[in-house]
Scaffold this motif. Structure first.
Motif, short mmCIF file in Angstrom:
data_model
loop_
_atom_site.label_atom_id
_atom_site.label_comp_id
_atom_site.label_asym_id
_atom_site.label_seq_id
_atom_site.Cartn_x
_atom_site.Cartn_y
_atom_site.Cartn_z
N TYR A 104 -5.03 2.91 1.35
CA TYR A 104 -5.97 1.76 1.05
C TYR A 104 -5.19 0.55 0.71
O TYR A 104 -4.00 0.58 0.46
N ALA A 105 -5.83 -0.63 0.74
CA ALA A 105 -5.11 -1.89 0.33
C ALA A 105 -5.64 -2.33 -0.98
O ALA A 105 -6.98 -2.29 -1.41
N CYS A 128 -0.77 4.65 -0.89
CA CYS A 128 -0.90 5.95 -0.53
C CYS A 128 -1.06 6.80 -1.70
O CYS A 128 -0.35 6.88 -2.70
N ILE A 129 -2.10 7.50 -1.71
CA ILE A 129 -2.17 8.90 -2.73
C ILE A 129 -2.12 10.20 -1.85
O ILE A 129 -2.80 10.44 -0.71
N ARG A 130 -1.15 11.01 -2.20
CA ARG A 130 -0.91 12.28 -1.60
C ARG A 130 -1.12 13.57 -2.14
O ARG A 130 -1.19 13.42 -3.53
N PHE A 131 -1.62 14.72 -1.45
CA PHE A 131 -1.87 15.94 -2.16
C PHE A 131 -0.62 16.56 -1.82
O PHE A 131 -0.05 17.03 -0.85
N GLU A 132 0.14 16.81 -3.11
CA GLU A 132 1.40 17.62 -2.98
C GLU A 132 1.52 18.46 -4.11
O GLU A 132 1.09 18.18 -5.19
N PRO A 155 -0.98 6.78 -7.19
CA PRO A 155 -1.06 5.75 -5.99
C PRO A 155 0.69 5.11 -6.01
O PRO A 155 1.01 4.64 -6.95
N LYS A 156 1.18 5.33 -4.73
CA LYS A 156 2.47 4.42 -4.36
C LYS A 156 2.26 3.56 -3.39
O LYS A 156 1.49 3.96 -2.42
N THR A 157 3.01 2.49 -3.40
CA THR A 157 3.12 1.25 -2.67
C THR A 157 3.96 1.89 -1.38
O THR A 157 5.14 2.34 -1.18
N VAL A 158 3.40 1.78 -0.16
CA VAL A 158 3.97 2.14 1.31
C VAL A 158 4.62 0.95 1.89
O VAL A 158 5.74 1.07 2.18
N GLU A 180 1.20 -10.63 3.61
CA GLU A 180 0.07 -9.86 3.45
C GLU A 180 0.13 -8.55 4.00
O GLU A 180 0.53 -8.65 5.27
N TYR A 181 -0.12 -7.41 3.71
CA TYR A 181 -0.23 -6.28 4.31
C TYR A 181 -1.79 -5.59 3.85
O TYR A 181 -1.70 -5.21 2.82
#
Length: 300
Positions: free
Chosen positions: A67-68, A79-83, A90-93, A100-101
Motif C-alpha cells: 500500500y501507499a 509492504c507487510i508480509r506473512f513470515e 510495515p516496511k518501506t519497499v 513520489e511512489y
C-alpha cells in the motif's frame, strides 16, 4: 476403581492435539472480515489516524500486502508480509524525499511490482510527469533500480494506477494526448503484453470513458469487468467508483455508479478485488476500506 484421572488425562491429550493441529490464520492480516457495509481495513496497523494511506493490493497467495502512505508530503510504498507464522510490521519497499511512489500493483506472476512515480528518468534530475515503472523480485527482496514500463504505456503526460488480466494485459489511465484545456480528462486505456513488451495502448470506448475524469482502474483477471474512479456530475461525492461489465458478445457495457453502499460524499478511488474474489478494497479520506464483493454481484 476411580477412572477420573485417566479421563482427565485423555481430555488434556485430545485438547493439546487440537491446539497443535490448528493452523495459523494468515488471512488478511488477521482482521475481522467486513459485511456489506465498508469498514476501515486494519485500523491498528495500516489505516492509522495520523497518516494518509491509499492504493492497496494483496499478492495472489495472500501473504503480501502492499500500500501507499504519505510521509513528509511524499508517498512511499510499504509492504507487510506473512513470515514465520506471523505478519511483519510495515516496511518501506521504495520511497524518496524527492520523488513520489504510489499505486502499487503486482504482475500476474508476482515477479514484478509496478507503481507510478514522478521520478526523473535517471533517478537524479528534477521530478517530471507520472509514469508507470516496476522493480523485479529477487531472492533477497526487490531490485533497487526502477524500470520504465516503456513507450507503449508512458506518454509525455501522466499515467496512473495499473492492473492486469491473466494474460498480462495492463489496464491503466492517462491524460496523454490532451491539451492544456483538457488535461484533466483522464481515460482508461489498455495495452497487450507481447514478447516481453507492452504494445501501444488503446482507449476503451465511450461506455467507459467520457469527457470527465476516469482513472484508477481495476480489471478482473478474466477481463469480465472493470471498476474505476470517475468524477462525474451524477456522482455522490467528488469522486465515485463505477463498474462496467462485459457482455456475452465481448463488449463493455455502459458503466454504472456503484451506489451509496460504496460511494459517499467523499472521494472513493484505488479499487482492488482480492484473488479469492471475496473482498473489494478501495480508498477514501486517507484510509483503506474493504467490503464483501456481493456489492459487485448486485450490480450485474
Amino acid at each position: 476403581m476411580n477412572c477420573l484421572p485417566n479421563a482427565f488425562a485423555l481430555i488434556l491429550i485430545f485438547t493439546g492435539s487440537l491446539l497443535a493441529q490448528k493452523p495459523t490464520d494468515s488471512s488478511y492480516l488477521n482482521q475481522n472480515p467486513p459485511g456489506l457495509t465498508p469498514s476501515v481495513f486494519a485500523p491498528d496497523l495500516v489505516s492509522l489516524k495520523d497518516h494518509y494511506e491509499y492504493g492497496s493490493v494483496f499478492s495472489r497467495d495472500g501473504k503480501e500486502f502492499y500500500y501507499a502512505v504519505i510521509i513528509d508530503k511524499k508517498p512511499q510504498i510499504r509492504c507487510i508480509r506473512f513470515e514465520k507464522n506471523a505478519w511483519t510490521a510495515p516496511k518501506t519497499v521504495i520511497g524518496s524525499t524527492k520523488y513520489e511512489y504510489n499505486d502499487p500493483f503486482l504482475s500476474p506472476d508476482g515477479k514484478r511490482l509496478y507503481f507510478i512515480s514522478d521520478r526523473a528518468t535517471d533517478g537524479k534530475g528534477e521530478k517530471k510527469d507520472f509514469d508507470i515503472w516496476y522493480i523485479e523480485r529477487q531472492k533477497d527482496g526487490w531490485s533497487e533500480m526502477p524500470i520504465s514500463a516503456g513507450p507503449g504505456i508512458n506518454s509525455d503526460k501522466n499515467e496512473y494506477y495499473m492492473s492486469f488480466t491473466n494474460d498480462g494485459t495492463m489496464y491503466f489511465s492517462s491524460n496523454g494526448g490532451t491539451t492544456q484545456a483538457t488535461d484533466k480528462n483522464y481515460d482508461i486505456r489498455f495495452s497487450k503484453y507481447v514478447q516481453g513488451k507492452f504494445q501501444p495502448s488503446r482507449k476503451l470506448g465511450t461506455t467507459v470513458n467520457t469527457d470527465h475524469y476516469e482513472a484508477d482502474v481495476f480489471v478482473s483477471p478474466d477481463e469480465q469487468y472493470v471498476i474505476f474512479c470517475a468524477e462525474r456530475p451524477d456522482g455522490f461525492g467528488k469522486g465515485d467508483l463505477y463498474i462496467s461489465f462485459k457482455s456475452k458478445t465481448d463488449e463493455w457495457q455502459p458503466a454504472k455508479n456503484m451506489g451509496n453502499v460504496v460511494n459517499s460524499e467523499g472521494y472513493e478511488f484505488c479499487p482492488f478485488v482480492t484473488s479469492d474474489g471475496k473482498y473489494l478494497f478501495f480508498s477514501r479520506s486517507g484510509d483503506i476500506f474493504w467490503v464483501k464483493t456481493e456489492v459487485i454481484n448486485t450490480l450485474r
